[in-house]
Design a protein around this motif. Sequence first.
Motif, PDB file in Angstrom:
ATOM      1  N   ASP A  79      26.307  31.283  62.014  1.00  0.00           N
ATOM      2  CA  ASP A  79      26.859  29.937  62.199  1.00  0.00           C
ATOM      3  C   ASP A  79      26.664  29.020  61.006  1.00  0.00           C
ATOM      4  O   ASP A  79      27.072  27.864  61.025  1.00  0.00           O
ATOM      5  CB  ASP A  79      26.268  29.288  63.453  1.00  0.00           C
ATOM      6  CG  ASP A  79      24.735  29.249  63.430  1.00  0.00           C
ATOM      7  OD1 ASP A  79      24.143  29.628  62.392  1.00  0.00           O
ATOM      8  OD2 ASP A  79      24.140  28.845  64.439  1.00  0.00           O
ATOM      9  N   GLU A  80      26.037  29.536  59.940  1.00  0.00           N
ATOM     10  CA  GLU A  80      25.823  28.727  58.742  1.00  0.00           C
ATOM     11  C   GLU A  80      26.168  29.532  57.496  1.00  0.00           C
ATOM     12  O   GLU A  80      25.822  30.714  57.394  1.00  0.00           O
ATOM     13  CB  GLU A  80      24.367  28.251  58.654  1.00  0.00           C
ATOM     14  CG  GLU A  80      23.959  27.301  59.768  1.00  0.00           C
ATOM     15  CD  GLU A  80      22.529  26.819  59.609  1.00  0.00           C
ATOM     16  OE1 GLU A  80      21.923  27.117  58.553  1.00  0.00           O
ATOM     17  OE2 GLU A  80      22.019  26.161  60.524  1.00  0.00           O
ATOM     18  N   ALA A  81      26.832  28.887  56.537  1.00  0.00           N
ATOM     19  CA  ALA A  81      27.243  29.571  55.308  1.00  0.00           C
ATOM     20  C   ALA A  81      26.045  30.038  54.477  1.00  0.00           C
ATOM     21  O   ALA A  81      26.178  30.948  53.657  1.00  0.00           O
ATOM     22  CB  ALA A  81      28.130  28.641  54.469  1.00  0.00           C
ATOM     23  N   ASP A  82      24.888  29.427  54.705  1.00  0.00           N
ATOM     24  CA  ASP A  82      23.687  29.819  53.958  1.00  0.00           C
ATOM     25  C   ASP A  82      23.310  31.276  54.211  1.00  0.00           C
ATOM     26  O   ASP A  82      22.590  31.881  53.396  1.00  0.00           O
ATOM     27  CB  ASP A  82      22.502  28.926  54.341  1.00  0.00           C
ATOM     28  CG  ASP A  82      22.643  27.511  53.796  1.00  0.00           C
ATOM     29  OD1 ASP A  82      23.520  27.303  52.927  1.00  0.00           O
ATOM     30  OD2 ASP A  82      21.900  26.619  54.236  1.00  0.00           O
ATOM     31  N   HIS A  83      23.789  31.838  55.302  1.00  0.00           N
ATOM     32  CA  HIS A  83      23.485  33.236  55.598  1.00  0.00           C
ATOM     33  C   HIS A  83      24.019  34.176  54.515  1.00  0.00           C
ATOM     34  O   HIS A  83      23.531  35.298  54.377  1.00  0.00           O
ATOM     35  CB  HIS A  83      24.093  33.640  56.946  1.00  0.00           C
ATOM     36  CG  HIS A  83      23.303  33.179  58.124  1.00  0.00           C
ATOM     37  ND1 HIS A  83      23.683  32.114  58.906  1.00  0.00           N
ATOM     38  CD2 HIS A  83      22.137  33.625  58.653  1.00  0.00           C
ATOM     39  CE1 HIS A  83      22.808  31.942  59.871  1.00  0.00           C
ATOM     40  NE2 HIS A  83      21.853  32.837  59.740  1.00  0.00           N
ATOM     41  N   ILE A  84      25.022  33.739  53.780  1.00  0.00           N
ATOM     42  CA  ILE A  84      25.647  34.590  52.768  1.00  0.00           C
ATOM     43  C   ILE A  84      24.622  35.113  51.766  1.00  0.00           C
ATOM     44  O   ILE A  84      24.732  36.250  51.288  1.00  0.00           O
ATOM     45  CB  ILE A  84      26.780  33.831  52.038  1.00  0.00           C
ATOM     46  CG1 ILE A  84      27.950  33.599  53.003  1.00  0.00           C
ATOM     47  CG2 ILE A  84      27.266  34.600  50.815  1.00  0.00           C
ATOM     48  CD1 ILE A  84      29.080  32.784  52.410  1.00  0.00           C
ATOM     49  N   GLY A 143      27.712  34.373  46.802  1.00  0.00           N
ATOM     50  CA  GLY A 143      27.387  33.038  47.303  1.00  0.00           C
ATOM     51  C   GLY A 143      28.620  32.389  47.886  1.00  0.00           C
ATOM     52  O   GLY A 143      29.718  32.956  47.852  1.00  0.00           O
ATOM     53  N   GLN A 144      28.465  31.200  48.421  1.00  0.00           N
ATOM     54  CA  GLN A 144      29.563  30.528  49.113  1.00  0.00           C
ATOM     55  C   GLN A 144      30.791  30.321  48.226  1.00  0.00           C
ATOM     56  O   GLN A 144      31.923  30.345  48.699  1.00  0.00           O
ATOM     57  CB  GLN A 144      29.087  29.177  49.648  1.00  0.00           C
ATOM     58  CG  GLN A 144      27.986  29.271  50.683  1.00  0.00           C
ATOM     59  CD  GLN A 144      27.534  27.908  51.149  1.00  0.00           C
ATOM     60  OE1 GLN A 144      28.319  26.979  51.278  1.00  0.00           O
ATOM     61  NE2 GLN A 144      26.245  27.764  51.402  1.00  0.00           N
ATOM     62  N   ALA A 145      30.555  30.103  46.926  1.00  0.00           N
ATOM     63  CA  ALA A 145      31.669  29.828  46.015  1.00  0.00           C
ATOM     64  C   ALA A 145      32.079  31.054  45.194  1.00  0.00           C
ATOM     65  O   ALA A 145      32.838  30.934  44.238  1.00  0.00           O
ATOM     66  CB  ALA A 145      31.298  28.681  45.071  1.00  0.00           C
ATOM     67  N   SER A 146      31.586  32.232  45.568  1.00  0.00           N
ATOM     68  CA  SER A 146      31.859  33.442  44.788  1.00  0.00           C
ATOM     69  C   SER A 146      33.284  33.940  44.968  1.00  0.00           C
ATOM     70  O   SER A 146      33.864  33.830  46.054  1.00  0.00           O
ATOM     71  CB  SER A 146      30.886  34.559  45.184  1.00  0.00           C
ATOM     72  OG  SER A 146      29.568  34.242  44.837  1.00  0.00           O
ATOM     73  N   HIS A 147      33.815  34.485  43.874  1.00  0.00           N
ATOM     74  CA  HIS A 147      35.102  35.169  43.884  1.00  0.00           C
ATOM     75  C   HIS A 147      34.988  36.449  43.068  1.00  0.00           C
ATOM     76  O   HIS A 147      34.181  36.529  42.138  1.00  0.00           O
ATOM     77  CB  HIS A 147      36.206  34.285  43.306  1.00  0.00           C
ATOM     78  CG  HIS A 147      36.567  33.110  44.165  1.00  0.00           C
ATOM     79  ND1 HIS A 147      37.407  33.219  45.250  1.00  0.00           N
ATOM     80  CD2 HIS A 147      36.182  31.809  44.120  1.00  0.00           C
ATOM     81  CE1 HIS A 147      37.541  32.036  45.825  1.00  0.00           C
ATOM     82  NE2 HIS A 147      36.802  31.162  45.156  1.00  0.00           N
ATOM     83  N   HIS A 148      35.790  37.421  43.411  1.00  0.00           N
ATOM     84  CA  HIS A 148      35.770  38.718  42.750  1.00  0.00           C
ATOM     85  C   HIS A 148      36.000  38.581  41.242  1.00  0.00           C
ATOM     86  O   HIS A 148      36.950  37.932  40.805  1.00  0.00           O
ATOM     87  CB  HIS A 148      36.847  39.606  43.371  1.00  0.00           C
ATOM     88  CG  HIS A 148      36.937  40.974  42.791  1.00  0.00           C
ATOM     89  ND1 HIS A 148      35.851  41.831  42.714  1.00  0.00           N
ATOM     90  CD2 HIS A 148      37.990  41.647  42.266  1.00  0.00           C
ATOM     91  CE1 HIS A 148      36.232  42.969  42.171  1.00  0.00           C
ATOM     92  NE2 HIS A 148      37.516  42.885  41.886  1.00  0.00           N
ATOM     93  N   MET A 149      35.110  39.168  40.456  1.00  0.00           N
ATOM     94  CA  MET A 149      35.201  39.241  38.995  1.00  0.00           C
ATOM     95  C   MET A 149      35.100  37.889  38.305  1.00  0.00           C
ATOM     96  O   MET A 149      35.570  37.731  37.172  1.00  0.00           O
ATOM     97  CB  MET A 149      36.519  39.915  38.557  1.00  0.00           C
ATOM     98  CG  MET A 149      36.625  41.387  38.866  1.00  0.00           C
ATOM     99  SD  MET A 149      35.491  42.425  37.928  1.00  0.00           S
ATOM    100  CE  MET A 149      34.248  42.739  39.179  1.00  0.00           C
ATOM    101  N   CYS A 150      34.484  36.894  38.961  1.00  0.00           N
ATOM    102  CA  CYS A 150      34.400  35.554  38.374  1.00  0.00           C
ATOM    103  C   CYS A 150      32.971  35.023  38.390  1.00  0.00           C
ATOM    104  O   CYS A 150      32.204  35.320  39.313  1.00  0.00           O
ATOM    105  CB  CYS A 150      35.291  34.570  39.143  1.00  0.00           C
ATOM    106  SG  CYS A 150      37.057  34.902  39.016  1.00  0.00           S
ATOM    107  N   CYS A 151      32.642  34.217  37.406  1.00  0.00           N
ATOM    108  CA  CYS A 151      31.394  33.464  37.421  1.00  0.00           C
ATOM    109  C   CYS A 151      31.478  32.460  38.566  1.00  0.00           C
ATOM    110  O   CYS A 151      32.447  31.714  38.683  1.00  0.00           O
ATOM    111  CB  CYS A 151      31.195  32.742  36.087  1.00  0.00           C
ATOM    112  SG  CYS A 151      29.856  31.511  36.092  1.00  0.00           S
TER     113      CYS A 151
END
Length: 205
Positions: free
Chosen positions: A49-54, A163-171
């Motif tokens: 229920d929380e994004a912090d779990h990521i 992390g919450q703002a992560s994307h494939h192949m990106c900083c």
Amino acid sequence: TKKWFFDILPSRPPPYVGESLGGYFLRLADENSYPKLWGFIRELFPQWDEADHIVMLKWEYPLRGWGEIPLLTNLAIDKLSPLTILPWVEKFRKFPGDSYSLAQGNFFRSLINPHLRVCPSCLNIQPFIRLIWRLLPVTVCVEHGCFLQEKCSSCGHKLIPIGQASHHMCCTKCGFDLRHLSANPVPQNVLEIQASKQEDFHFLL
């Protein structure tokens, strides 16, 4: 609840041999056009229920009995396990698969790098995060004779595995393409030591 065929992810590319679970999640989210990783992770782990779990996913270990991953990807557990350090862990000790204990946390922190290190040359050949790069003692790409890069060449921040703002192949911080990171050559003596270590790691994984 049983998943219907239309609940399965539309795009389900198979994992690469040697790919990490966290990296596979990012690749799946990208393939299925999720604008934010949290939306995708909630599909995999609906009880969260929380994004912090990521951040729990950075340890490359299956949490909560794999969640909805097998159903959404149509992949059997024996196809998913090699994406994690589970095969290695089970050679030495048995952890519960449905919880994150203090013993697990201490073990992972001694083995898995909390930050991400990559070889940009490898990523240009095949764009996926290698599980062996996540191991704390692994600092070198033996194939290309260079140190694994752990900082973004653009913004200078340490790379984050997931992390919450992560994307494939990106900083995660600035979005810089990891395939364009700089890399430094490794002295021969360091390369030989790492080659020996990594041979053992590959055997265990």
